[in-house]
Design an enzyme around this catalytic site. Structure first.
Site, PDB file in Angstrom:
ATOM      1  N   GLU A 109      15.965 -26.440  20.691  1.00 45.88           N
ATOM      2  CA  GLU A 109      16.409 -26.677  19.318  1.00 45.88           C
ATOM      3  C   GLU A 109      17.539 -27.692  19.267  1.00 45.88           C
ATOM      4  O   GLU A 109      18.376 -27.733  20.156  1.00 45.88           O
ATOM      5  CB  GLU A 109      16.938 -25.365  18.719  1.00 45.88           C
ATOM      6  CG  GLU A 109      15.874 -24.308  18.613  1.00 45.88           C
ATOM      7  CD  GLU A 109      16.423 -22.971  18.116  1.00 45.88           C
ATOM      8  OE1 GLU A 109      17.594 -22.916  17.680  1.00 45.88           O
ATOM      9  OE2 GLU A 109      15.669 -21.994  18.183  1.00 45.88           O
ATOM     10  N   CYS A 134      23.986 -13.066  26.835  1.00 50.11           N
ATOM     11  CA  CYS A 134      24.871 -12.479  25.811  1.00 50.11           C
ATOM     12  C   CYS A 134      24.003 -11.670  24.847  1.00 50.11           C
ATOM     13  O   CYS A 134      22.990 -12.173  24.339  1.00 50.11           O
ATOM     14  CB  CYS A 134      25.621 -13.578  25.060  1.00 50.11           C
ATOM     15  SG  CYS A 134      26.656 -14.588  26.131  1.00 50.11           S
TER      16      CYS A 134
END
Ligand code: SAH
Length: 375
Positions: A109, A134
């Site tokens: 992206e 994460c």
């Protein structure tokens, strides 16, 4: 509102760009040498390299001072990059988000954010997926696929730069806050920074690298002698909590990280930005703001607070605006400059890794429907 969405076929790119050489991979000297080896005179090699490295063209047809026969020959031998646009969405706040497909099928992206003050900031990916895991991050939830090459990182910025140029605008800033952990792909990152600086004219001070806190790389970055800004994703003041939401903390705990930050500031005299995603009931209390102020005391820094972007794989919710403001005010009152960042492009899944997750979810739903129909 999803103003514009282009979903192209799911096939991988044609082989044409694979057999042609990617000019973005070549240095100016290498390209000139190759052109001379092709029998071109020196002045022609210089004309071509000026188009590529100074004027930023992305097609040989734009090289108007070259004979047609040479333009044809060059387009058979070379290509400008190999990112294939899979999805493009424009938010009502002007944020433009892109999903690119790479020749091996990986998706990455990049986002362009236009600001009122004229800044045009591109946010680019450094890896396909991410190994840092994460828990709140959509890219972290995907796992790691591979490092991007320097030219794949560069091409994301080049594409927006070129399009802005065509509209009479200019790309002004570049942040490495897309998919991936930039410092996990250190050498390619550094090459990409150099290319963006030299070829797109974006000054080092207009670039920011964001990291989960890979301590040895923070120390190495301080020694590079470049003015690129550093942002640290902190999100918690307690090792116990940070271990849970950012497993990298088990390797580089908070005190070690902050100590590297002090050394970075001392060596570079540059201010560090700390990123803080506010998660309701987890890291948004007044007590946590006070602990953060204490932790950062005496460090040349700034805190960017952003309410969590909810993701599919994580249960936490964003803090409400009152708590967000109180958190920031508490930091300010205790001597730590802080700003609330707007969640840009929220309507187009512009958070890190969210568009890819969303597209894959829709594709899976479509595939399921097809199975149901055919079954
Ligand atoms: N790996 C790097 C850069 C990519 S993410 C890093 O972690 O710093 C860019 C920023 O977005 C990081 O601060 C990251 O913690 C934050 N982020 C990721 N997912 C988020 C979410 N769902 N909501 C808010 N911030 C998020």
């Amino acid at each position: 509102m999803k103003a514009e969405a282009v979903l192209s076929s799911t096939q991988t790119t044609s082989t044409a760009s694979e057999v042609r050489q990617n000019v973005y991979r070549l240095t100016e000297t290498e390209l000139c040498e190759q052109l001379l080896a092709l029998g071109q005179p020196k002045f022609r090699a210089k004309q071509v390299s000026d188009w590529v490295y100074k004027k930023g063209v992305t097609q040989f047809s734009e090289m108007s001072n070259l004979p047609q026969s040479l333009r044809d020959l060059l387009s058979q031998k070379y290509c400008f990059g190999h990112l294939e646009l899979a999805v493009s969405q424009v938010s009502k706040d002007g944020t433009e988000k892109r999903l690119y497909r790479l020749p091996d099928g990986q998706m990455i992206e990049s986002v362009l954010m236009p600001y009122q003050d004229g800044r045009r900031t591109v946010c680019i990916s450094s890896q396909a997926g991410c190994a840092m895991n994460c828990s709140f991050c959509a890219t972290g939830q995907m796992g790691f696929a591979r490092h991007l090459t320097a030219e794949e990182i560069f091409e994301q910025a080049q594409n927006f730069s070129k399009e802005l140029q065509q509209r009479g605008e200019r790309l002004t800033n570049c942040v490495f806050m897309g998919m991936g952990e930039p410092f996990h792909n250190y050498d390619h990152l550094l090459n990409a920074i150099k290319m963006i600086n030299e070829r797109l004219g974006i000054g080092a001070r207009k670039m920011t690298v964001s990291t989960v806190g890979l301590v040895p790389k923070i120390r190495r970055f301080a020694e590079e002698g470049i003015q690129v800004k550093l942002a640290i994703s902190l999100h918690s003041t307690s090792d116990e909590h940070r271990n849970k939401i950012m497993p990298v903390n088990k390797k580089y705990p908070i005190q070690e990280l902050i100590s590297a930050c002090h050394d970075f500031v001392n060596a570079t005299k540059r201010r560090i930005t700390f990123e803080w995603a506010l998660i309701q009931g987890q890291n948004d209390s007044e007590a946590e703001a006070l602990r953060l102020a204490k932790l950062l005391k005496g460090l040349l820094c700034h805190v960017n607070v952003i309410p969590l972007n909810p993701t599919q794989g994580y249960e936490g919710a964003p803090s409400d605006p009152q708590r967000v403001n109180h958190f920031v005010q508490t930091l300010e009152k205790n001597g730590i400059p802080a700003t609330v960042r707007m969640r840009r492009g929220i309507d187009i899944d512009a958070g890190c890794g969210q568009l890819k997750s969303e597209v894959e979810r829709k594709q899976a739903q479509q595939a399921e429907k097809l199975v149901q129909v055919s079954g």
